[in-house]
Design a protein around this motif. Structure first.
Motif, short mmCIF file in Angstrom:
data_model
loop_
_atom_site.label_atom_id
_atom_site.label_comp_id
_atom_site.label_asym_id
_atom_site.label_seq_id
_atom_site.Cartn_x
_atom_site.Cartn_y
_atom_site.Cartn_z
N VAL A 132 9.67 -10.61 6.82
CA VAL A 132 9.00 -9.30 6.45
C VAL A 132 8.51 -8.08 6.64
O VAL A 132 7.98 -7.42 7.75
N GLU A 133 9.21 -7.05 5.71
CA GLU A 133 10.12 -5.51 6.44
C GLU A 133 9.58 -4.75 5.52
O GLU A 133 9.96 -4.71 5.19
N MET A 134 8.57 -3.63 5.65
CA MET A 134 8.25 -2.20 4.95
C MET A 134 9.82 -1.28 5.08
O MET A 134 10.08 -1.29 6.29
N VAL A 135 10.08 -0.95 4.38
CA VAL A 135 11.78 0.07 5.50
C VAL A 135 11.11 1.75 4.64
O VAL A 135 10.82 1.91 3.12
N GLY A 202 2.10 5.63 -3.98
CA GLY A 202 0.72 6.23 -3.67
C GLY A 202 0.71 5.50 -2.14
O GLY A 202 1.45 5.83 -1.84
N ASP A 203 -0.46 4.74 -1.55
CA ASP A 203 -0.57 5.03 -0.20
C ASP A 203 0.67 3.96 0.29
O ASP A 203 0.33 2.40 0.59
N PRO A 204 1.45 3.95 1.39
CA PRO A 204 1.96 2.71 2.02
C PRO A 204 2.03 2.15 3.13
O PRO A 204 1.90 1.28 3.21
N HIS A 205 0.39 3.09 3.21
CA HIS A 205 -0.18 1.58 4.26
C HIS A 205 -1.43 1.11 4.02
O HIS A 205 -2.13 0.68 4.97
N ASN A 206 -1.13 0.97 2.43
CA ASN A 206 -2.00 -0.46 2.20
C ASN A 206 -1.67 -1.19 1.05
O ASN A 206 -2.24 -1.26 0.07
N ASN A 224 -1.92 -1.90 6.40
CA ASN A 224 -3.03 -1.56 6.66
C ASN A 224 -2.75 -2.11 8.41
O ASN A 224 -3.88 -1.55 9.04
N GLN A 225 -2.06 -2.99 8.36
CA GLN A 225 -2.53 -3.65 9.75
C GLN A 225 -1.07 -2.87 10.86
O GLN A 225 -0.89 -3.08 11.83
N LEU A 226 -0.46 -1.90 10.50
CA LEU A 226 0.41 -1.31 11.46
C LEU A 226 0.23 -0.11 12.79
O LEU A 226 -0.86 0.49 12.45
N VAL A 227 0.25 -1.19 13.64
CA VAL A 227 0.37 -0.08 14.73
C VAL A 227 0.26 2.25 14.69
O VAL A 227 -0.36 2.26 14.92
N HIS A 228 2.25 1.59 14.10
CA HIS A 228 2.14 3.01 14.03
C HIS A 228 3.01 3.15 12.90
O HIS A 228 3.19 2.59 12.09
N LYS A 229 2.08 4.30 11.96
CA LYS A 229 2.73 4.97 10.59
C LYS A 229 3.66 5.63 10.93
O LYS A 229 3.64 5.72 11.59
N ASP A 271 17.99 -22.83 2.19
CA ASP A 271 16.52 -22.49 2.37
C ASP A 271 16.91 -21.20 1.29
O ASP A 271 17.45 -20.49 1.89
N VAL A 272 15.43 -21.15 0.96
CA VAL A 272 15.84 -19.58 -0.20
C VAL A 272 14.21 -19.11 0.76
O VAL A 272 13.35 -19.66 0.72
N VAL A 273 14.87 -17.32 1.37
CA VAL A 273 13.27 -16.85 1.41
C VAL A 273 13.88 -15.84 0.72
O VAL A 273 14.34 -14.60 0.23
N GLU A 274 11.77 -15.62 0.60
CA GLU A 274 11.18 -14.54 -0.27
C GLU A 274 10.61 -13.52 0.30
O GLU A 274 9.88 -14.24 0.99
N VAL A 275 10.86 -12.57 0.39
CA VAL A 275 10.85 -11.08 1.25
C VAL A 275 9.73 -10.25 0.20
O VAL A 275 10.46 -9.74 -0.61
N GLU A 276 8.52 -10.25 -0.08
CA GLU A 276 8.00 -8.88 -1.14
C GLU A 276 7.31 -8.31 -0.59
O GLU A 276 6.20 -8.17 0.29
N ILE A 277 6.73 -6.69 -1.44
CA ILE A 277 5.33 -5.68 -0.88
C ILE A 277 5.58 -5.21 -2.19
O ILE A 277 6.25 -5.62 -3.17
N ASP A 278 3.76 -5.28 -2.70
CA ASP A 278 3.64 -4.87 -3.66
C ASP A 278 3.74 -3.59 -4.05
O ASP A 278 3.87 -2.65 -3.04
N LYS A 279 4.38 -3.39 -5.25
CA LYS A 279 4.62 -2.56 -6.26
C LYS A 279 5.78 -1.95 -5.19
O LYS A 279 5.86 -1.12 -6.74
N ILE A 280 6.29 -2.38 -4.56
CA ILE A 280 8.02 -2.55 -4.47
C ILE A 280 8.59 -3.43 -4.89
O ILE A 280 9.94 -2.95 -6.23
#
Length: 288
Positions: A132-135, A202-206, A224-229, A271-280
């Motif tokens: 899972v990744e934020m883009v 809002g804050d993409p790093h939280n 918030n665990q990202l090394v490089h923002k 298999d079914v894979v779900e990747v999700e990010i809050d608010k996106i």
């Protein structure tokens, strides 16, 4: 704002998502000056973006979400860049040092599929894995950008599954140690469902982000665990290459990927894979 691309009666349009997972405003129906693809829309710049935002009141142009096919929100970008080893907890999972500078690799636009599309299991791998990744979606041309100015170049954020063939990526000596085959096979970038602009997000790093396989949670962390923002990534990348409107930067994955589980776990057909990010939103991919 929340932007999507969709097919309706065989034609592609841009939609304004009224809420996460909600119905859409057909922007071209509301204003014929709105193009039919998001990359062209992003390239057009801030004035057209503002026009699109004003069309959220056009209830006469609402499209029911379940009546259309959602596409990946960007399908013809110039670059798909990826950042490796960019979560502190993912580095800890591997007993690996935290990188001082961003670790850059790439996929290709041909990897991109929609947020509900199936993925065909490649016959060339036996070790198919999830991430899972934020883009980050770039909003305007960027070169030699300073950290303090970097957010001016962000159009918005979306969600991707950085699908990976670990036998091609991580087997010592295979393909000369290069990652590109293991990361850039066809369909290896399920993307979507929407691009959410920074003012809406809002804050993409939280943000909480997670991955489930067949309903079982495999990854569960926070940006918030990202090394490089965002700012550091854009500043670093644009030292070396020019980013174009619509370009994508996959920002890394947290712990819980299959290859580092004990014993390792890999995807199989069905298999079914779900990747999700809050608010996106959520990308759902069936492996066939």
């Amino acid at each position: 704002m929340r932007f999507v691309q969709f097919l309706q009666n065989g034609r592609q349009y841009i939609g304004l998502e009224l809420k996460q997972g909600g119905d859409l405003i057909n922007l071209h129906q509301a204003d014929a000056n709105i193009p039919s693809d998001l990359r062209t829309f992003i390239e057009a710049g801030n004035d057209l973006w503002k026009t699109a935002g004003s069309l959220s009141v056009r209830t006469d142009c609402i499209v029911k979400r379940d009546s259309v096919k959602l596409l990946a929100p960007v399908t013809s970008c110039d670059k798909v860049l990826c950042i490796g080893m960019n979560y502190i907890d993912h580095c800890e999972e591997q007993n690996a040092p935290v990188p001082i500078e961003p670790v850059i690799f790439n996929k290709f636009p041909s990897c991109i599929i929609g947020p509900n599309d199936n993925l065909t299991y490649p016959k060339e791998t036996e070790c198919l894995d999830w991430e899972v990744e934020m883009v980050i979606v770039i909003g305007k041309e960027a070169k030699n950008v300073k950290v303090d100015d970097a957010m001016q170049y962000v159009f918005g954020y979306t969600v991707a599954n950085d699908v990976s063939a670990r036998d091609w990526q991580l087997t010592p000596g295979k393909n000369g140690g290069q990652w590109v085959i293991g990361k850039a096979m066809d369909e290896f970038c399920p993307l979507g469902p929407s691009i959410v602009t920074p003012d809406e997000l809002g804050d993409p790093h939280n943000l909480g982000l997670r991955c489930r396989v067949n309903g079982v949670t495999k990854q569960d962390s926070n940006t918030n665990q990202l090394v490089h923002k965002t700012e550091q990534m854009i500043a670093f990348i644009t030292r070396f290459m020019t980013l174009k409107p619509g370009d994508l930067i996959l920002t890394g994955t947290p712990p819980g990927v299959g290859c580092f589980r004990k014993p390792p776990e890999y995807l199989k057909r069905g298999d079914v894979v779900e990747v999700e990010i809050d608010k996106i939103g959520t990308v759902v991919t069936k492996i066939i």
